[in-house]
Design a protein around this motif. Structure first.
Motif, short mmCIF file in Angstrom:
data_model
loop_
_atom_site.label_atom_id
_atom_site.label_comp_id
_atom_site.label_asym_id
_atom_site.label_seq_id
_atom_site.Cartn_x
_atom_site.Cartn_y
_atom_site.Cartn_z
N GLY A 102 -6.39 3.61 -1.35
CA GLY A 102 -5.45 3.63 -0.44
C GLY A 102 -5.84 3.52 0.96
O GLY A 102 -4.97 3.61 1.89
N ARG A 105 -4.50 0.22 2.67
CA ARG A 105 -3.19 0.15 2.82
C ARG A 105 -3.00 1.27 4.30
O ARG A 105 -2.05 0.72 5.02
CB ARG A 105 -2.37 0.77 1.76
N LEU A 108 -4.03 -0.76 7.15
CA LEU A 108 -3.05 -1.89 7.60
C LEU A 108 -1.75 -1.29 8.22
O LEU A 108 -1.42 -1.97 9.19
CB LEU A 108 -2.95 -2.73 6.48
N THR A 109 -1.41 -0.17 7.56
CA THR A 109 -0.20 0.20 8.22
C THR A 109 -0.07 0.64 9.61
O THR A 109 0.60 0.53 10.42
CB THR A 109 0.26 1.40 7.35
N ALA A 133 -6.91 -7.89 -2.20
CA ALA A 133 -6.31 -7.63 -0.99
C ALA A 133 -5.11 -8.76 -0.90
O ALA A 133 -4.06 -8.23 -0.27
CB ALA A 133 -7.28 -7.82 0.24
N LEU A 136 -2.15 -6.76 -1.81
CA LEU A 136 -1.64 -5.65 -0.57
C LEU A 136 -0.92 -6.07 0.39
O LEU A 136 -0.12 -5.65 0.73
CB LEU A 136 -2.82 -5.09 -0.22
N TYR A 137 -1.64 -7.38 0.89
CA TYR A 137 -0.71 -7.95 2.09
C TYR A 137 0.76 -8.41 1.74
O TYR A 137 1.60 -8.23 2.31
CB TYR A 137 -1.70 -9.28 2.25
N SER A 139 2.38 -6.98 -0.44
CA SER A 139 3.32 -5.82 -0.78
C SER A 139 3.84 -5.35 0.70
O SER A 139 4.76 -4.40 0.86
CB SER A 139 2.63 -4.68 -1.50
N LEU A 140 2.85 -5.59 1.92
CA LEU A 140 3.33 -5.10 3.06
C LEU A 140 4.05 -5.94 3.81
O LEU A 140 4.40 -5.84 5.07
CB LEU A 140 2.15 -4.76 3.82
#
Length: 158
Positions: A102, A105, A108-109, A133, A136-137, A139-140
């Motif tokens: 995590g 994430r 990035l957050t 990744a 992940l990108y 998902s954000l």
């Protein structure tokens, strides 16, 4: 995990994380010497920090675990995810021992929040579609806007 702003003292660690980003498959395609010799790669850390640079470092139990940072590159020396001179492009790297926990994430957050506080409208990045990744990108909220070579250019409205 502690998240803190990246400083000039983090230059060597950001360089290590840039190597992790370039060698994301686990194959050491890039060495530190090759990274320094390759202007298109070295521009992501050269002269860190410049006035418009911002970033975040993660520490776990006192160990440096990962980092993400953003910098504005220019049309005459663009990054792989270049969109415009006033649109920061981010880089992300997590040390192998700290992956899948995590950290990326969280980094990035925090970077996205920093971008918003600095009044940036968007962030850009470049990622190989096979890189874990990439999901992940997405998902954000990052959206694919172009392809550069074999990598996707993605943008997030902050």
């Amino acid at each position: 995990m502690i998240l803190r702003p990246a400083t000039a003292d983090d230059f060597a660690f950001l360089t290590e994380m840039l190597l992790e980003a370039y060698n994301w498959e686990g194959t050491p395609w890039f060495t530190l010497d090759k990274l320094r010799a390759e202007d298109s790669a070295w521009r992501y850390v050269a002269g860190w920090p410049r006035a418009t640079d911002f970033g975040v470092v993660a520490e776990v139990d006192g160990a440096l675990a990962g980092a993400t940072w953003a910098r504005q590159l220019t049309a005459d020396r663009p990054g792989y995810g270049y969109i415009a001179d006033d649109l920061p492009e981010l880089t992300l790297g997590v040390a192998p021992a700290f992956r899948r926990q995590g950290i990326a994430r969280a980094l990035l957050t925090e970077l996205i929040a920093m971008a918003g506080k600095a009044s940036y409208q968007r962030l850009a990045l470049s990622v190989d579609p096979g890189n874990p990744a990439a999901s992940l990108y997405r998902s954000l909220g990052f959206q694919k806007v172009a392809v550069n070579g074999t990598s996707d250019t993605m943008v997030l409205d902050v």
